[in-house]
Design an enzyme around this catalytic site. Sequence first.
Site, PDB file in Angstrom:
ATOM      1  N   ASP A  11      41.600  84.820  14.595  1.00 49.12           N
ATOM      2  CA  ASP A  11      41.611  84.817  16.062  1.00 49.12           C
ATOM      3  C   ASP A  11      41.768  86.224  16.619  1.00 49.12           C
ATOM      4  O   ASP A  11      42.867  86.797  16.626  1.00 49.12           O
ATOM      5  CB  ASP A  11      42.775  83.934  16.541  1.00 49.12           C
ATOM      6  CG  ASP A  11      42.872  83.891  18.056  1.00 49.12           C
ATOM      7  OD1 ASP A  11      43.923  83.466  18.567  1.00 49.12           O
ATOM      8  OD2 ASP A  11      41.900  84.302  18.722  1.00 49.12           O
ATOM      9  N   SER A  52      30.548  94.097  29.644  1.00 51.85           N
ATOM     10  CA  SER A  52      29.143  93.739  29.441  1.00 51.85           C
ATOM     11  C   SER A  52      28.343  94.314  30.606  1.00 51.85           C
ATOM     12  O   SER A  52      28.858  94.468  31.720  1.00 51.85           O
ATOM     13  CB  SER A  52      29.011  92.206  29.396  1.00 51.85           C
ATOM     14  OG  SER A  52      27.657  91.817  29.564  1.00 51.85           O
TER      15      SER A  52
HETATM   16  C1  ZSS Z   1      42.841  84.627  24.577  1.00 54.08           C
HETATM   17  C2  ZSS Z   1      42.550  83.165  24.505  1.00 54.08           C
HETATM   18  S1  ZSS Z   1      43.719  82.364  23.412  1.00 54.08           S
HETATM   19  C3  ZSS Z   1      43.389  82.957  21.900  1.00 54.08           C
HETATM   20  N1  ZSS Z   1      42.203  83.368  21.535  1.00 54.08           N
HETATM   21  N2  ZSS Z   1      44.412  82.974  21.069  1.00 54.08           N
HETATM   22  C4  ZSS Z   1      42.715  82.479  25.822  1.00 54.08           C
HETATM   23  C5  ZSS Z   1      43.550  83.031  26.796  1.00 54.08           C
HETATM   24  C6  ZSS Z   1      43.717  82.334  27.982  1.00 54.08           C
HETATM   25  C7  ZSS Z   1      43.054  81.112  28.167  1.00 54.08           C
HETATM   26 CL1  ZSS Z   1      43.290  80.239  29.659  1.00 54.08          CL
HETATM   27  C8  ZSS Z   1      42.231  80.574  27.176  1.00 54.08           C
HETATM   28  C9  ZSS Z   1      42.075  81.259  25.999  1.00 54.08           C
HETATM   29  C1  ZSS Z   2      43.492  80.094  19.494  1.00 56.06           C
HETATM   30  C2  ZSS Z   2      44.207  78.895  20.037  1.00 56.06           C
HETATM   31  S1  ZSS Z   2      43.877  78.656  21.732  1.00 56.06           S
HETATM   32  C3  ZSS Z   2      42.258  78.598  21.851  1.00 56.06           C
HETATM   33  N1  ZSS Z   2      41.668  77.485  21.578  1.00 56.06           N
HETATM   34  N2  ZSS Z   2      41.653  79.696  22.231  1.00 56.06           N
HETATM   35  C4  ZSS Z   2      43.975  77.657  19.256  1.00 56.06           C
HETATM   36  C5  ZSS Z   2      44.601  76.502  19.720  1.00 56.06           C
HETATM   37  C6  ZSS Z   2      44.469  75.343  18.995  1.00 56.06           C
HETATM   38  C7  ZSS Z   2      43.717  75.351  17.828  1.00 56.06           C
HETATM   39 CL1  ZSS Z   2      43.608  73.885  16.886  1.00 56.06          CL
HETATM   40  C8  ZSS Z   2      43.057  76.491  17.413  1.00 56.06           C
HETATM   41  C9  ZSS Z   2      43.186  77.638  18.142  1.00 56.06           C
END
Ligand code: ZSS
Ligand code: ZSS
Length: 408
Positions: free
Chosen positions: A113, A277
């Site tokens: 991530d 971008s």
């Molecule tokens: C930076 C990502 S979270 C991640 N990639 N660990 C993110 C931040 C805020 C919202 Cl509202 C949705 C997604």
């Molecule tokens: C990175 C974080 S929040 C996001 N989706 N951006 C996240 C949350 C839940 C799962 Cl299961 C996988 C990743």
Amino acid sequence: MAPLTHFLAAATLASLGAAMPTALDNVKVGSTTLNQVRNTNYTFNGAVSVYKTYLKFGAAIPEHLQTAVDNTGLLSKRTSGSVATSPIDSSDDAYSIPVSIGTPAQVLNLDLDTGSSDLWVFSSLTTASEVNGQNIYTPSKSSTSKLVSGATWKVKYGDESTSSGVVYTDKVTVGGITASSQAVEVAKTVSASFTSNSDIDGLIGMGFDSLNSAKPSAVPTFFDNIIGNLDSPVFTADLKHNKAGSYDFGVIDSSKYTGSLTYVAVDTDPGYWKFTSSGYGIGSAAFKSTSVVGIADTGTTLLYLDTAIVKAYYATVSGASNSATYGGWVFKCSATLPNFVFGVGSAKITIPGSYINYSPVTTGSSTCFGGLQDSTDIGINIFGDVALKAAFVVFDGSDTPRLGWASK
Ligand SMILES: C[C@@H](SC(=N)N)c1ccc(Cl)cc1
Ligand SMILES: C[C@@H](SC(=N)N)c1ccc(Cl)cc1
């Protein structure tokens, strides 16, 4: 040669603590010949030779000599590696990589991530009712695990998911590259969205340290810990739709993209891979040059952009609507969606419309959820997996961090 032989014999006897004979009369006199063999693998290098002499006699290495030696590349103990990354389901909801933790290795599937900076795992310490099929890390079964006394962590993601726990260090290997003492944040509790996702055993954050949640002090990411050993201070993302892609470390594999890489500056505040971008294009319409600030985020599934862009896109999809019921832009699954182009400098990355026909709102529904959604409620634009899987991306962690983008 004889005197040398005598000397060696005497030295040997002396070292064995034997009484030194007053005269060497009982040492047999003889001779032997040691033929030298040329080492054809060795190529002499002046700078390295001088460097080694300086080291041998403890002399300080002058800057010019260090530079000369570095430039030979002969002494660098550098490495590179590659790990396959697979979508966890048919919608590419997230992508996981196998990560080996501890001794003997415990392999967990983690979500790499770039939008966060904690390496955390489901574990033997995780509340049992919150574990649902995930692989767990059991520190007590690893001979190299160490508790970091007094350290705790708690992370909350954009989708409101959370996890928290304590911190160990242990050996962590990804793609053949090992961090010998990596901070492994062990979960004691996780929220429902993690519990319900049995394909993700935790996250491996590759954002900047400022995003790390460990207390009383932040812990370095895996990338921080290996960057000094890499041939080049980079990792690359080659995510794919419905098939395995790869993350590479320390090397840029030009066979994985077409054309050339276009680099763009990264603003590391507050800790994301944040870039600008240069604009967008919808279908065959003219490209619109405009600055769109966003983050390259492998941990977010979809592409989130400004309302104006999103409205303009779905205006071309008959029957599309921004649904309160489904929490975003939806349309008939039978719709044909236009491609979406985003600019990076003078380069253009084209996201096929099919990637934006993301998935049915619920299994079997004829209403589909868009892969492009509105970023207003987030407060930042996110180039998530829907965008990243249309490109080859270089995450350059050098002193001036930057992102490289290419089509593929
Ligand atoms: C930076 C990502 S979270 C991640 N990639 N660990 C993110 C931040 C805020 C919202 Cl509202 C949705 C997604
Ligand atoms: C990175 C974080 S929040 C996001 N989706 N951006 C996240 C949350 C839940 C799962 Cl299961 C996988 C990743």
